[in-house]
Design a protein around this motif. Structure first.
Motif: not given
Ligand code: UDX
Length: 876
Positions: A291-293, A394-396, A476-478, A500-502
């Motif tokens: 459950a990857s929150i 960044s985590d990408w 924060c989120s992009p 590119a994202r998102k």
């Molecule tokens: C931003 C940044 O771009 C990223 O580097 C950072 O890890 C989180 O914040 P954001 O757009 O906010 O990204 O996050 P999002 O892309 O929605 O989620 C990040 C990753 O977590 C995705 O792979 C998404 O699938 C995963 N995720 C997110 C889950 O698996 N479960 C969730 O409930 C939420």
């Protein structure tokens, strides 16, 4: 506990602006070091120490389960006793590059490809096939710039570079043994004391390296890419489209679906089944699915367990590239493979590019977080170990196979083991773990400050503390890209950026089409020809599926969709038939880049099919197309000045849109009003907003000032108790005149926590007519007379009859309300055989098969079609 809760709530919150890279900005509690005693009476275990930190006490108090409380206590105690983290770790980076200040990097990866990333304190140059290039750099007797100390080391060999020279007395070319000449490279170290000097130095290096651009590289076999897709949500068609555009039979696709997302999981299992190459793999089972929150420590666990599986699955791939459901490529597969082939063995991550301490505090790296109950609890300060350089951004990432083997080794060395212990309790761990391992391990010289991504950061919109429900931090989120961003994306693609994202088709599908058409023009030509083909300019996204047990669905959505399923069948006969209708699916439907309607798929209960001859003609499965009725009007003089006015739930402040496409509002929902005014109106505009309940009582009166910066905005209805079910009215008043009105439906619930509501619960939730609104008496008096002409006489609804409705025929009441708000349009036959019928029923005669329509969720969708999914893209 109440006292602690109150005091924590009252703590003044100080917000700092967010960082340039990285997804969080911190919220500092003043006095956070204050010691508070934990109330042990709420615990059913004996804490292993006296927990006194305010943050830990707050977390333990707020956590629901004893298991989670105990975990927080244990971690906090270990931290208090300095037993949780290593105090010192040793860097094993063989090249002490001796950076001063903030390093940024410049890379030259291939003789004919100079990549200029960011202004730099150091440069790594590596030329696998060009000893001449190394020689050229190594032989330079120095860079004639004041304020720069430099030295160059050259190496030969790939796996374990062999240091062979130290400037200025030798060159790679001279010293590389013959068999290693092919992979000569070097490290340039510069300590820059004057910031103004950087770009000149870099220009100089670029010129230097460019001189060698005529050196041709020997053909290397192309790298193979292993994509790790970590996906969440319900945009399964977009994920299929992403796989489709990235697809190459030599690549691997490993997909991790958040363990709570049943729908996405099922959809992607189908893809796995259909891809004959067996190179699409979906993670299965509790040990591989998490459950990857958002921001959770589980994101790193997910990454590492998935990466381990990817290594086991195939020994052929060279790079691991992680992507989410909202990423999309901005260069072709051939371009990516070419670039990575020229940079085999390198590791691509993006650094924050700021002063390290500032990054640490903003990112919460100096805090311990504990993940449980699908939440990251902040439990207090921590000390990071001495002896290593902490880095992040960044985590990408795009990481080499060697490096992945190193970080996933089941018997990690002291550095990785120590860092894993730290990152188990770290917010947004994947944003720093890989960077830090890279900086401090033998892989340090493979660090390239580029995550191959362009990210659409709009901090003002994206940093609204929107993850408060899942993390004790402001994240924060992009933003999503829109079609007007195409030129920006094209510019980014001129650099060494490949993704590119998102992107979200529900926000803007046209930008995804535009990028795809630009990357693969031959596809564009054929799709232009196909533009008239059904599905090309449509998008479908699931809202509900009857097979899902997780995540739980909003009860109002379930209630309204269920009612619509009944109403669909009511078209074909008596009430009886509709009562036997079963809701199968609800889908949001977009066409020409706009939300167009809701599709509800329904079936007749099997037993009713068998027992009734009356229904023989009626299709087993139906899908209906539903649109919302217009529910707002403006006075003549304000026509065109109020561009939109809407009440709904799930308002996304980042994308400035509602995500509740069905618009289902229940008694327990939190409605939000959004508005948009034309810029031509006279500003500032002072408005009153009156919220009137179904019994014509003024529930709330609020003041709204519109100025240049708030022509578009939102306002919440602040009521604590359940809303009275029925039709609500909202009046917008300017200078004592009604300028706009809107009605919205608060639907009584037939479901409670996704099960049929009990009679007792229904009385409590749906029958809330006795509630008292706390509107100031002067305000109430002021508006009482104003509302008289617009509202019906007071208390027109007979409470007795309302109560009996709730008990006797709740569904009937709901269906009437739903009919007043939603328009049932076309219906199609969704039965698997979908046959043409011989029937006397006129409605049935006209019934089309769903697959033959251009709107049904069962009609063709070439963008995400299985049959075209696992096929190689042809590039011109
Ligand atoms: C931003 C940044 O771009 C990223 O580097 C950072 O890890 C989180 O914040 P954001 O757009 O906010 O990204 O996050 P999002 O892309 O929605 O989620 C990040 C990753 O977590 C995705 O792979 C998404 O699938 C995963 N995720 C997110 C889950 O698996 N479960 C969730 O409930 C939420």
């Amino acid at each position: 506990n109440e006292e602690i809760g109150r005091r924590i709530k009252n703590t003044h919150q100080l917000k700092l602006p967010p960082d340039k890279v990285g997804s969080s900005h911190r919220t500092l509690n003043r006095n956070r070091t204050t010691r508070i005693k934990l109330d042990r009476s709420s615990l059913d275990f004996v804490p292993m120490c006296e927990v006194t930190g305010r943050e830990a006490v707050s977390a333990i108090t707020r956590a629901q389960s004893q298991k989670c409380k105990e975990r927080i206590v244990n971690v906090t105690c270990l931290n208090q006793q300095n037993l949780l983290y290593p105090t010192k770790l040793q860097s094993s980076c063989p090249h002490s590059l001796g950076f001063v200040g903030t390093p940024t990097s410049l890379g030259c990866y291939k003789d004919d490809k100079i990549s200029r990333l960011l202004p730099s304190y150091y440069a790594i140059f590596k030329s696998n096939n060009s000893p001449e290039l190394c020689a050229s750099v190594c032989l330079q007797s120095g860079f004639p710039f004041a304020g720069v100390e430099y030295s160059v080391e050259c190496f030969c060999g790939k796996a374990e570079p062999q240091k062979i020279s130290q400037l200025p007395d030798s060159s790679c070319d001279m010293k590389c043994p013959g068999n290693l000449k092919q992979s000569c490279g070097g490290y340039l170290t510069m300590n820059v004391f004057s910031t103004g000097i950087k770009s000149t130095v870099i220009d100089h290096i670029i010129t230097l390296l460019s001189r060698n651009s005529s050196v041709k590289s020997v053909e290397e076999p192309p790298v193979r890419v292993a994509y790790l897709l970590t996906v969440n949500g319900r945009a399964s068609r977009q994920v299929k489209r992403l796989i489709s555009i990235l697809y190459d039979p030599s690549h691997l696709f490993y997909i991790h679906v958040d363990a709570r997302q049943d729908y996405m999981y099922r959809e992607l299992l189908e893809v796995e089944k259909k891809c004959e190459n067996k190179n699409v793999i979906v993670a299965k089972g509790t040990s591989l699915r998490h459950a990857s929150i958002w921001g959770g420590a589980s994101l790193l666990t997910t990454f590492l367990t998935s990466a381990r599986q990817m290594l086991l699955h195939s020994s052929h791939w060279d790079f691991l590239v992680n992507l989410s459901e909202s990423d999309y490529p901005i260069k072709t597969n051939v371009q990516l493979v070419e670039f990575l082939t020229a940079n085999r063995g390198m590791n691509f991550v993006k650094s924050h590019g700021r002063e390290v301490q500032r990054f640490l505090t903003k990112q919460g790296l100096d805090k311990t977080f504990v993940e449980c109950e699908a939440r990251m609890w902040r439990v207090g300060d921590r000390k990071l170990p001495r002896g290593i350089q902490i880095d992040g951004g960044s985590d990408w990432v795009a990481l080499s196979r060697d490096f992945i083997e190193y970080v996933t080794d089941p018997h990690p060395d002291e550095l990785v083991d120590g860092l894993l212990r730290i990152f188990r309790y770290t917010l947004l761990p994947a944003e720093s773990f890989f960077h830090t391992v890279l900086r401090n391990s033998r892989f340090c010289d493979t660090y390239i400050d580029n995550n191959l991504h362009v990210t659409n950061w709009k901090r003002k919109l994206g940093c609204k503390c929107q993850y408060k429900a899942v993390v004790d931090w402001c994240g924060c989120s992009p933003n999503d890209f829109k079609v007007e961003d195409l030129s920006r994306i094209k510019n980014a693609a001129e650099k060494n950026l490949f993704f590119a994202r998102k992107f979200e088709p529900i926000i803007d599908q046209r930008i995804i089409d535009a990028v795809e058409n630009w990357l693969y023009p031959e596809m564009a030509n054929s799709s232009n020809a196909l533009m008239n083909i059904r599905g090309q300019d449509s998008y479908w996204q699931s809202l509900y599926h009857h097979k899902d047990s997780s995540p739980s669905v909003d009860d109002a959505l379930l209630t309204v969709s269920d009612s619509l399923a009944r109403l669909a069948y009511r078209r074909f006969g008596e009430l009886d038939i509709s009562k036997k209708a079963q809701l199968l699916e609800a889908t949001s439907y977009f066409r020409e880049n706009r939300f167009t309607g809701i599709l509800v798929r329904a079936a007749l209960h099997r037993f009713s099919m068998e027992s009734s001859t009356l229904m023989a003609d009626v299709p087993e499965h139906l899908e209906i197309f539903i649109q919302m009725r217009r529910n707002f009007s403006t006075s003549k003089s304000w026509l065109g000045k109020i561009l939109s006015l809407s009440v709904n739930t799930d308002y996304d402040q980042k994308e400035q849109t509602f995500r509740n496409f069905l618009g289902s509002i229940g008694p327990l929902s939190n409605p939000v009003l959004t508005y948009e005014f034309d810029a031509a109106i006279v500003l500032p505009l002072n408005l009153s907003i009156l919220w009137v309940d179904p019994l014509n009582r003024l529930a709330d009166a609020s003041f709204l000032q519109v100025d240049e910066s708030t022509l578009m905005g939102y306002m919440k209805l602040e009521l604590n108790e359940p809303l009275v079910a029925g039709v609500w009215h909202l009046y917008v008043v300017f200078e004592e005149k009604l300028i706009a009105k809107l009605n919205f439906l608060v639907v009584p619930l037939t479901y409670w926590q996704n099960r049929r509501i009990s009679e007792e619960k229904s009385r409590e939730i749906n029958h809330n007519t006795q509630r008292i609104y706390h509107v100031n008496s002067d305000v109430a008096r002021r508006w009482h007379n104003f509302l008289k002409p617009y509202a019906l006489p007071e208390h027109p609804v007979n409470l007795e009859s309302m109560q009996s409705k709730l008990v006797q025929d709740l569904e009937y009441w709901i269906d009437n309300l739903v009919t007043s708000r939603y328009n049932i349009g076309e219906v199609c036959d969704a039965s698997s055989m979908g046959r043409r019928r011989k029937t006397s029923n006129a409605n049935l005669k006209l019934l089309q098969r769903c697959v033959d329509t251009d709107w049904s969720s069962l009609s063709p969708d070439p963008k995400s079609d299985f049959r075209t999914l696992c096929h190689n893209r042809k590039e011109s």
